[in-house]
Design a protein around this motif. Structure first.
Motif, short mmCIF file in Angstrom:
data_model
loop_
_atom_site.label_atom_id
_atom_site.label_comp_id
_atom_site.label_asym_id
_atom_site.label_seq_id
_atom_site.Cartn_x
_atom_site.Cartn_y
_atom_site.Cartn_z
N SER A 2 0.38 -1.02 -0.06
CA SER A 2 -0.29 -0.08 -0.29
C SER A 2 0.82 0.92 0.12
CB SER A 2 -0.92 0.47 1.24
OG SER A 2 0.08 0.41 2.04
N GLY A 30 -1.28 -1.73 -5.50
CA GLY A 30 -2.75 -0.94 -4.41
C GLY A 30 -2.23 0.13 -3.15
N ALA A 31 -1.32 1.27 -4.06
CA ALA A 31 -1.26 2.73 -2.77
C ALA A 31 -2.89 3.02 -3.61
CB ALA A 31 -0.21 3.14 -3.36
#
Length: 142
Positions: A2, A30-31
């Motif tokens: 993230s 997934g950031a």
């Protein structure tokens, strides 16, 4: 994975392409994507006449640019935006520090010829960033 990916935009097609690369990178990691537009000074312009006058500042214009790009990236990831005061490279670095970003994405515009000698946003960010830097290839946009 993230974190936050910061990308700088200025309304140009090359910055738009860099933002698209940043969106793809953020999605892969997934950031969150944080779209930033810098402004040099907080000057204001008045528009209209009579009692119908509007005051528009550089900060407002920069925020509009960042919001417009963020709104059109269309992704399943979280996208935020902000206007940041200062020269573009300095503003991006400050935003990355304040957001504890894992990467900054910039385009490679002006990294050839005389721009390479005199410097560019990408060059300044690459040499001073507190995190990873991804330089998106934007040469084919011009």
């Amino acid at each position: 994975m993230s974190g936050i990916i910061v990308v700088g935009v200025d309304g140009s097609d090359t910055a738009r392409k860099a933002a698209e690369s940043a969106r793809d990178l953020a999605a892969a990691l997934g950031a969150t994507l944080h779209v930033v537009s810098a402004f040099d000074a907080d000057r204001s312009d008045k528009f209209g006449s009579g009692s119908n006058k509007w005051l528009v500042s550089d900060a407002d214009k920069a925020e509009h640019v960042a919001r417009s790009v963020a709104d059109t990236l269309g992704s399943d990831i979280k996208i935020t935006y902000a206007a940041a005061s200062g020269r573009p490279a300095d503003a991006l670095i400050r935003e990355a520090i304040s957001k504890e970003a894992r990467a900054i994405v910039v385009g490679n515009r002006r990294m050839r010829g005389i721009g390479r000698v005199l410097g560019s946003v990408a060059n300044s960010v690459a040499h001073n960033a507190p995190c990873d830097v991804y330089i998106a290839n934007t040469y084919d946009v011009d």
